[in-house]
Design a protein around this motif. Structure first.
Motif, PDB file in Angstrom:
ATOM      1  N   PHE A 125       0.587  -1.136  -0.024  1.00  0.00           N
ATOM      2  CA  PHE A 125      -0.032  -0.085  -0.097  1.00  0.00           C
ATOM      3  C   PHE A 125       0.728   1.118  -0.111  1.00  0.00           C
ATOM      4  O   PHE A 125       1.870   1.287   0.541  1.00  0.00           O
ATOM      5  CB  PHE A 125      -0.903  -0.153   1.286  1.00  0.00           C
ATOM      6  N   ASN A 126       0.322   2.186  -0.596  1.00  0.00           N
ATOM      7  CA  ASN A 126       1.025   3.736  -0.950  1.00  0.00           C
ATOM      8  C   ASN A 126       0.722   4.463   0.239  1.00  0.00           C
ATOM      9  O   ASN A 126      -0.454   4.111   1.001  1.00  0.00           O
ATOM     10  CB  ASN A 126       0.870   4.340  -2.097  1.00  0.00           C
ATOM     11  N   GLU A 127       1.331   5.613   0.376  1.00  0.00           N
ATOM     12  CA  GLU A 127       0.970   6.467   1.724  1.00  0.00           C
ATOM     13  C   GLU A 127      -0.488   6.986   1.376  1.00  0.00           C
ATOM     14  O   GLU A 127      -0.634   7.488   0.385  1.00  0.00           O
ATOM     15  CB  GLU A 127       1.840   7.649   1.691  1.00  0.00           C
TER      16      GLU A 127
END
Length: 350
Positions: A125-127
């Motif tokens: 997951f990205n920020e």
């Protein structure tokens, strides 16, 4: 206070803890490290205190317990232990149970982890992205606990001159029967679920008879779980053992040495007459499939036993079973049996 100065009384039973746990609180085993009594628990030290020998050709007679009022308090625990030993010797439950829960009521709701195999993989997951959830929830199904047991009819005059070694054999046999009944309950929950809504997924054989290819395909369907335990009816067990792939040296040596059957892909094979459909096999991931729920341990009428009122002795156990992760259990059977099981699943889940 040493073990030979303890005052024993009926009040040590029925406290919410076992009799041995109460004794251990008063006379901890850790105090005997490095002594000749090391290795004995608090109950065994009390037997030694009163010269009661429960095993061997020169074992004590039952009447030895009743020579003093203190020693009489030890008798109910002797009965319970003999029954538990019989259960342990005859039971395959430890081979299929992932967790054991002790409760103090007859109402129990299991904990469910709601996470499918599709989202079992931990993605990157990205920020700022929202993480996928795995929900722990209390089940809406109440686990049914069953009280099982046996009433022994006898008298003190009948038992007083009997050797404990012989009486233990009879009590162990009662324990073995109790263990078999609990195993039947566990198998029923594995197949049919603990509330009618989580039956085992039914897989069908390619043909009417089991082949090694069927077992490999069955094993392959368990991801992300592991097929490490197989329960099979006597007929299916015999069919499996006659396969050429199961006649390897390592499995043979293990069977002759321990009596346990190991499959070529590492799963324990357990023959069980409680798999009542003679063409069915149950596969499970033992580490996360089944929970055993108990109200205490094996119970006896301790008051009557201490007072030598032995006309009727009740030995009981209150136990139930719950599925932890339903996906960790599957069945394998001929197509017609699997279809019937699936139809039943649709009916009970409505």
């Amino acid at each position: 206070m040493g073990f030979d100065n303890l005052r024993l009384e009926k009040g040590m039973y029925g406290t919410g803890r076992s009799f041995t746990q109460v004794l251990e609180g008063l006379d901890p085993s850790e105090n005997y490290r490095g002594t000749e009594l090391e290795g004995l628990d608090a109950y065994q030290r009390q037997l030694k205190r009163f010269g009661i020998k429960p095993q061997g050709s020169d074992s004590s007679v039952v009447g030895k317990f009743f020579q003093t009022s203190d020693a009489a308090v030890l008798f109910p625990e002797y009965v319970s232990r003999a029954v538990r030993y019989g259960m342990d010797e005859a039971s395959f439950l430890p081979d299929i149970i992932a967790a054991t829960t002790n409760i103090d009521s007859l109402d129990y709701r299991a904990m469910n982890l709601e996470m499918t195999s599709a989202n079992a993989e931990m993605k990157v997951f990205n920020e700022g992205d929202t993480l996928e959830t795995a929900d722990f929830k209390v089940s809406d199904r109440t686990i049914r606990l069953k009280k099982r047991g046996r009433m022994i009819t006898t008298s003190y005059d009948v038992l007083r001159f009997q050797r404990l070694d012989v009486v233990s054999v009879a009590l162990k046999r009662i324990g073995a029967y109790l263990a078999q009944s609990l195993m039947a309950d566990a198998v029923d929950v594995l197949i049919n679920g603990d509330g009618g809504k989580n039956m085992a997924e039914a897989c069908a054989l390619a043909a009417d008879e089991y082949t090694y290819d069927d077992l490999i395909d069955f094993w392959n369907k368990f991801a992300p779980y592991e097929l490490n335990t197989i329960l099979a009816s006597p007929g299916v067990t015999a069919t499996i053992l006659k396969m050429n792939e199961f006649r390897d040296a390592a499995a043979g040596l293990n069977f002759h040495g321990t009596g346990k059957l190991i499959t070529p892909f590492g799963a324990n094979l357990i023959k069980s007459s409680h798999v009542t459909n003679n063409t069915m096999m149950i596969g499970l991931d033992k580490s996360c499939a089944l929970e055993m729920v108990k109200v205490g341990d094996v119970e006896t009428d301790y008051g009557k036993l201490v007072d030598r009122q032995l006309e009727q002795i009740a030995i009981t156990s209150i136990t139930g079973f719950a599925k932890i992760l339903p996906g960790a259990v599957k069945t394998l059977a001929p197509a017609e049996i699997s279809t019937t099981t699936e139809d039943q699943s649709e009916i009970t889940s409505e």
